[in-house]
Write a protein that holds these residues in place. Structure first.
Motif, short mmCIF file in Angstrom:
data_model
loop_
_atom_site.label_atom_id
_atom_site.label_comp_id
_atom_site.label_asym_id
_atom_site.label_seq_id
_atom_site.Cartn_x
_atom_site.Cartn_y
_atom_site.Cartn_z
N UNK A 13 35.57 26.93 40.90
CA UNK A 13 36.38 26.92 41.66
C UNK A 13 36.54 25.80 42.63
N UNK A 14 37.41 24.79 42.54
CA UNK A 14 37.68 23.75 42.52
C UNK A 14 38.49 24.03 44.51
N UNK A 15 39.33 25.08 44.56
CA UNK A 15 40.05 24.40 45.61
C UNK A 15 39.71 25.89 46.15
N UNK A 16 40.03 25.82 47.65
CA UNK A 16 40.56 26.99 48.08
C UNK A 16 41.44 27.84 47.55
N UNK A 17 41.58 28.84 47.01
CA UNK A 17 42.27 29.68 46.60
C UNK A 17 43.05 30.89 47.80
N UNK A 18 44.72 30.97 47.32
CA UNK A 18 45.34 32.03 48.02
C UNK A 18 45.55 33.15 47.96
N UNK A 19 45.08 34.08 48.51
CA UNK A 19 45.41 35.22 47.99
C UNK A 19 46.39 36.64 49.39
N UNK A 20 47.25 36.83 48.60
CA UNK A 20 48.45 37.48 49.63
C UNK A 20 48.27 39.44 49.32
N UNK A 21 47.89 39.86 49.96
CA UNK A 21 47.97 42.03 49.63
C UNK A 21 48.65 41.83 50.02
N UNK A 22 49.52 42.48 48.62
CA UNK A 22 50.98 42.75 48.55
C UNK A 22 50.90 44.37 48.75
N UNK A 23 50.20 45.35 48.66
CA UNK A 23 50.03 46.75 49.24
C UNK A 23 48.77 46.73 49.36
N UNK A 24 48.07 48.02 50.62
CA UNK A 24 46.81 48.48 50.87
C UNK A 24 46.32 49.00 50.09
N UNK A 25 47.23 50.44 49.86
CA UNK A 25 46.50 51.17 49.10
C UNK A 25 46.85 52.10 47.78
N UNK A 26 46.99 52.10 46.73
CA UNK A 26 45.83 51.32 46.12
C UNK A 26 46.37 49.93 46.12
N UNK A 27 45.05 48.65 46.19
CA UNK A 27 45.00 47.67 46.83
C UNK A 27 45.53 46.45 45.87
N UNK A 28 47.03 45.80 46.34
CA UNK A 28 47.80 45.13 45.22
C UNK A 28 47.66 43.72 45.27
N UNK A 29 47.54 42.51 44.89
CA UNK A 29 46.60 41.59 45.24
C UNK A 29 47.02 40.48 44.27
N UNK A 30 48.13 39.53 45.30
CA UNK A 30 48.44 38.23 44.42
C UNK A 30 47.51 36.95 44.88
N UNK A 31 46.86 36.57 43.64
CA UNK A 31 45.73 35.56 43.84
C UNK A 31 46.78 34.12 43.27
N UNK A 32 46.95 33.13 44.53
CA UNK A 32 47.64 32.00 44.16
C UNK A 32 49.36 31.89 44.44
N UNK A 33 49.37 30.44 44.15
CA UNK A 33 51.20 30.35 44.32
C UNK A 33 52.37 30.34 43.11
N UNK A 34 52.84 30.23 43.70
CA UNK A 34 54.10 29.57 42.43
C UNK A 34 54.01 30.25 41.25
N UNK A 35 54.36 29.48 39.77
CA UNK A 35 53.79 30.32 38.99
C UNK A 35 53.01 30.82 37.71
N UNK A 36 51.96 30.15 38.77
CA UNK A 36 50.73 30.80 37.96
C UNK A 36 49.60 31.10 38.78
N UNK A 37 50.69 32.04 39.23
CA UNK A 37 49.66 33.14 40.55
C UNK A 37 49.12 34.17 39.86
N UNK A 38 48.50 34.92 39.88
CA UNK A 38 48.76 36.39 38.93
C UNK A 38 48.64 37.89 40.17
N UNK A 39 48.60 38.76 39.79
CA UNK A 39 48.70 40.08 40.89
C UNK A 39 47.07 40.38 39.94
N UNK A 40 46.33 41.22 40.45
CA UNK A 40 45.30 41.99 40.92
C UNK A 40 45.17 43.40 41.95
#
Length: 190
Positions: A13-40
């Motif tokens: 962890x070298x810098x703050x990670x941007x996290x966005x909740x896309x759907x609350x239940x079940x939780x779907x998160x987007x980690x990061x911004x742009x082309x290198x973001x990931x969905x969890x």
């Protein structure tokens, strides 16, 4: 929280990670911004194989697959869709007690009952599992010992959690009730 979780997984962890909740239940998160973001989603990511996730989400099919590869697996019986209480009791007799009752197609322990010891517990556990499934339930031989959950990210094993069954250590003098009601200090924990 995301940075702390990444650190626990051993990820840099070298810098703050941007996290966005896309759907609350079940939780779907987007980690990061742009082309290198990931969905969890729970323990899965957008990088997981669809086929692998599908096989693992159907516990009875995963059991067949692993058995076919030669792995030693606990005895299991799938009761799909509509089944009678008589079918349930017959299958439990074939598996033996204690057994585990769980949904065929849910995860994170939802609807699972362990240490089912008799037909009364079996019917209660089956109702609990059936409420958490759209497919059916599984009866499975209960194997004593620890169980492990392995976390693989990007094809690399990054974490192993070991779960141990509860146990009690006594002194030969106090009753179980007295031991359970006594306060626990950190130095008493194994």
């Amino acid at each position: 929280a995301i940075n702390a979780h990444a650190s626990q997984l051993g990820l840099p962890v070298r810098f703050p990670i941007h996290a966005l909740t896309i759907a609350p239940l079940p939780p779907l998160l987007q980690i990061g911004i742009g082309a290198k973001s990931r969905l969890l989603n729970g323990t899965g990511t957008d990088g997981d194989s669809f086929t692998g996730v599908h096989v693992c989400s159907l516990k009875h099919k995963c059991h067949e697959f692993l058995t076919g590869l030669g792995y030693s697996m606990p005895r299991q019986s799938a009761l799909l869709r509509d089944f009678s209480a008589d079918n349930l009791v017959q299958e439990a007799a074939a598996i033996g007690y204690p057994c585990v009752v769980k949904p065929c197609d849910s995860d994170r322990g939802l609807g699972v009952t362990t240490d089912v010891q008799d037909n009364v517990m079996l019917l209660q556990a089956a109702n609990k599992a059936y409420a958490a499934t759209s497919l059916g339930i599984l009866l499975e031989e209960q194997v004593p010992g620890d169980y492990h959950r392995l976390y693989v990210i990007g094809g690399e094993l990054v974490r192993i959690l070991r779960f141990r069954p509860p146990y009690l250590i006594g002194d030969g003098l106090k009753s179980v009730k007295a031991i359970l009601s006594a306060p626990v200090t950190d130095k008493e924990l194994p």
